[in-house]
Design an enzyme around this catalytic site. Structure first.
Site, PDB file in Angstrom:
ATOM      1  N   ARG A  12      -7.197  22.295  17.910  1.00 56.12           N
ATOM      2  CA  ARG A  12      -6.993  21.031  17.196  1.00 56.12           C
ATOM      3  C   ARG A  12      -5.885  21.166  16.152  1.00 56.12           C
ATOM      4  NH1 ARG A  12     -10.626  18.196  12.773  1.00 56.12           N
ATOM      5  NH2 ARG A  12      -9.721  16.146  12.872  1.00 56.12           N
ATOM      6  N   TYR A  19       1.997  17.343  16.665  1.00 52.95           N
ATOM      7  CA  TYR A  19       2.199  15.913  16.422  1.00 52.95           C
ATOM      8  C   TYR A  19       2.975  15.689  15.124  1.00 52.95           C
ATOM      9  CZ  TYR A  19      -1.465  15.475  19.951  1.00 52.95           C
ATOM     10  OH  TYR A  19      -2.207  15.571  21.091  1.00 52.95           O
ATOM     11  N   GLU A  31      16.022   7.910  11.242  1.00 59.42           N
ATOM     12  CA  GLU A  31      16.181   7.410   9.874  1.00 59.42           C
ATOM     13  C   GLU A  31      17.331   8.126   9.170  1.00 59.42           C
ATOM     14  OE1 GLU A  31      14.517   4.950   8.421  1.00 59.42           O
ATOM     15  OE2 GLU A  31      13.263   4.615  10.182  1.00 59.42           O
ATOM     16  N   GLU A  72      10.120   8.871   1.268  1.00 56.77           N
ATOM     17  CA  GLU A  72      10.970   8.287   2.308  1.00 56.77           C
ATOM     18  C   GLU A  72      10.198   8.110   3.614  1.00 56.77           C
ATOM     19  OE1 GLU A  72      13.720   6.367   4.239  1.00 56.77           O
ATOM     20  OE2 GLU A  72      13.878   6.844   2.110  1.00 56.77           O
ATOM     21  N   GLU A  79       8.005   0.181   6.577  1.00 57.81           N
ATOM     22  CA  GLU A  79       9.016  -0.654   7.234  1.00 57.81           C
ATOM     23  C   GLU A  79       8.696  -0.845   8.712  1.00 57.81           C
ATOM     24  OE1 GLU A  79      12.820   1.125   6.621  1.00 57.81           O
ATOM     25  OE2 GLU A  79      12.965   0.454   4.550  1.00 57.81           O
TER      26      GLU A  79
END
Length: 89
Positions: A12, A19, A31, A72, A79
């Protein structure tokens, strides 16, 4: 244990790490502001080791650099969520 549950233990943790790295990679690719902050931190964090400051001040300088990256990422997430649910006018 339910067959719908994910892995446990070390598997896990390894999956979660993968991920997380995928998310950081996506942020870096997608970005521009995140890329700029990463490149700035590549310069500023090593520079903090050469400044004539105490270890506490050095830790605070590094913490601020990392905090900027976190903020950020949060901004990008907000966003993306707003873009996903907002109506185009």
């Amino acid at each position: 244990m339910s067959p719908f549950k994910g892995q446990t233990g070390l598997k896990r943790i390894l999956n979660a790490s993968g991920y997380s790295l995928d998310g950081l990679r996506a942020a870096f690719v997608g970005e521009a502001a995140f890329r700029q902050l990463v490149l700035l931190n590549v310069v500023l964090i090593p520079l903090s080791f050469f400044l004539n400051v105490s270890r506490v001040e050095q830790a605070l300088l590094i913490a601020v650099c990392l905090l900027a990256l976190i903020v950020e990422l949060l901004n990008s997430a907000v966003e993306a969520a707003i873009d996903r649910i907002s109506l185009e006018l």
